[in-house]
Design an enzyme around this catalytic site. Structure first.
Site, PDB file in Angstrom:
ATOM      1  N   SER A 299       0.854  -1.185   0.000  1.00 14.71           N
ATOM      2  CA  SER A 299       0.000   0.000   0.000  1.00 14.71           C
ATOM      3  C   SER A 299       0.888   1.233   0.000  1.00 14.71           C
ATOM      4  O   SER A 299       2.054   1.170   0.430  1.00 14.71           O
ATOM      5  CB  SER A 299      -0.879   0.010   1.266  1.00 14.71           C
ATOM      6  OG  SER A 299      -1.532   1.251   1.432  1.00 14.71           O
TER       7      SER A 299
ATOM      8  N   TYR B  93      -1.530  -0.302  10.856  1.00 11.54           N
ATOM      9  CA  TYR B  93      -1.567  -0.492   9.406  1.00 11.54           C
ATOM     10  C   TYR B  93      -0.267  -0.006   8.772  1.00 11.54           C
ATOM     11  O   TYR B  93       0.313  -0.693   7.920  1.00 11.54           O
ATOM     12  CB  TYR B  93      -2.764   0.241   8.815  1.00 11.54           C
ATOM     13  CG  TYR B  93      -3.075  -0.169   7.396  1.00 11.54           C
ATOM     14  CD1 TYR B  93      -3.583  -1.431   7.116  1.00 11.54           C
ATOM     15  CD2 TYR B  93      -2.853   0.698   6.336  1.00 11.54           C
ATOM     16  CE1 TYR B  93      -3.872  -1.814   5.823  1.00 11.54           C
ATOM     17  CE2 TYR B  93      -3.130   0.326   5.029  1.00 11.54           C
ATOM     18  CZ  TYR B  93      -3.646  -0.938   4.778  1.00 11.54           C
ATOM     19  OH  TYR B  93      -3.920  -1.310   3.481  1.00 11.54           O
TER      20      TYR B  93
END
Length: 238
Positions: free
Chosen positions: A141, A154
């Site tokens: 990501s 995250y």
């Protein structure tokens, strides 16, 4: 890579990015195994993929946080299709909160799925990929380079995944195995409880990710895009 008849394993392949990649693969004549933590979800995805064809698909229930389960999945894929050429380590979760509010259970869920789960997937698939001189693609990501408030778990998982993938790329290219990590920005998926809708039209779509993976697989063996960042062309103005 000649794609027709090649075999891929996609973790978290029952929806979102994973399903978008699987759809592109079966349309090119590849055979695909998609995993989900729930067998009905995996079966439903495989049914849709088999209707799309011409490649064949199977659905398998497995949790990437379980190394034994990942080893079983690889064995099942080879038992069904005879080989394993491509692994897409896609399964991921997100819990977003300040460190004050982040629980240990949420932290462990994110790290164990997004980082350790990819290690388990790669570890289980390595013997088969060495034999086929295959391709490992991890789905990271832009959160793997861009940190943000409430993103401690995250961000940590995706920063770690980018580093893991790049180091593994150096480890495995001596065996003829390619490794790429794709770092997408906003994608129209079911991630974190979101339901894709018309308002997501500006985002990267799952089929765009499928096209990108196919482009990587078609690239000449001498060339390796080891890290790919991808963003929406025109996000909404703030």
């Amino acid at each position: 890579m000649e794609l027709k008849g090649k075999v891929a394993l996609i973790t978290g392949g029952s929806k979102g990015i994973g399903l978008g990649v699987a759809e592109a693969m079966v349309e090119h004549g590849m055979h695909v195994a998609v995993t989900s933590r729930e067998q009905p979800a995996a079966d439903d995805a495989a049914k849709k993929l088999n209707e799309r064809g011409p490649g064949k698909a199977i659905g398998l229930a497995a949790d990437v946080r379980d190394l034994v389960a990942q080893e079983r999945v690889v064995k099942d894929v080879i038992g069904s299709f005879g080989q394993l050429d491509v692994v897409i380590a896609n399964a991921g979760v997100g819990h977003f909160a300040s460190i004050e509010d982040m629980t240990a259970e949420q932290w462990n869920s994110v790290i164990d799925t997004n980082l350790t789960g990819v290690f388990y997937t790669a570890k289980a698939a390595l013997p088969a990929l060495k034999e086929s001189k295959g391709y490992l693609i991890t789905i990271a990501s832009l959160a793997g380079t861009n940190f943000f408030a409430s993103g401690s778990a995250y961000n940590a998982s995706k920063f770690g995944l980018v580093g893991f993938s790049q180091a593994v790329m150096l480890d495995l290219r001596q065996h003829g195995i390619k490794v790429t990590t794709i770092m997408p920005g906003s994608v129209a998926t079911y991630f974190n409880g979101h339901t894709p809708n018309e308002a997501d039209a500006w985002k990267i779509q799952p089929e765009d990710m499928g096209q990108m993976v196919m482009d990587l697989l078609k690239m000449h063996p001498r060339t390796l895009p080891s890290k790919v960042e991808v963003r929406p062309t025109m996000p909404p103005k703030r």
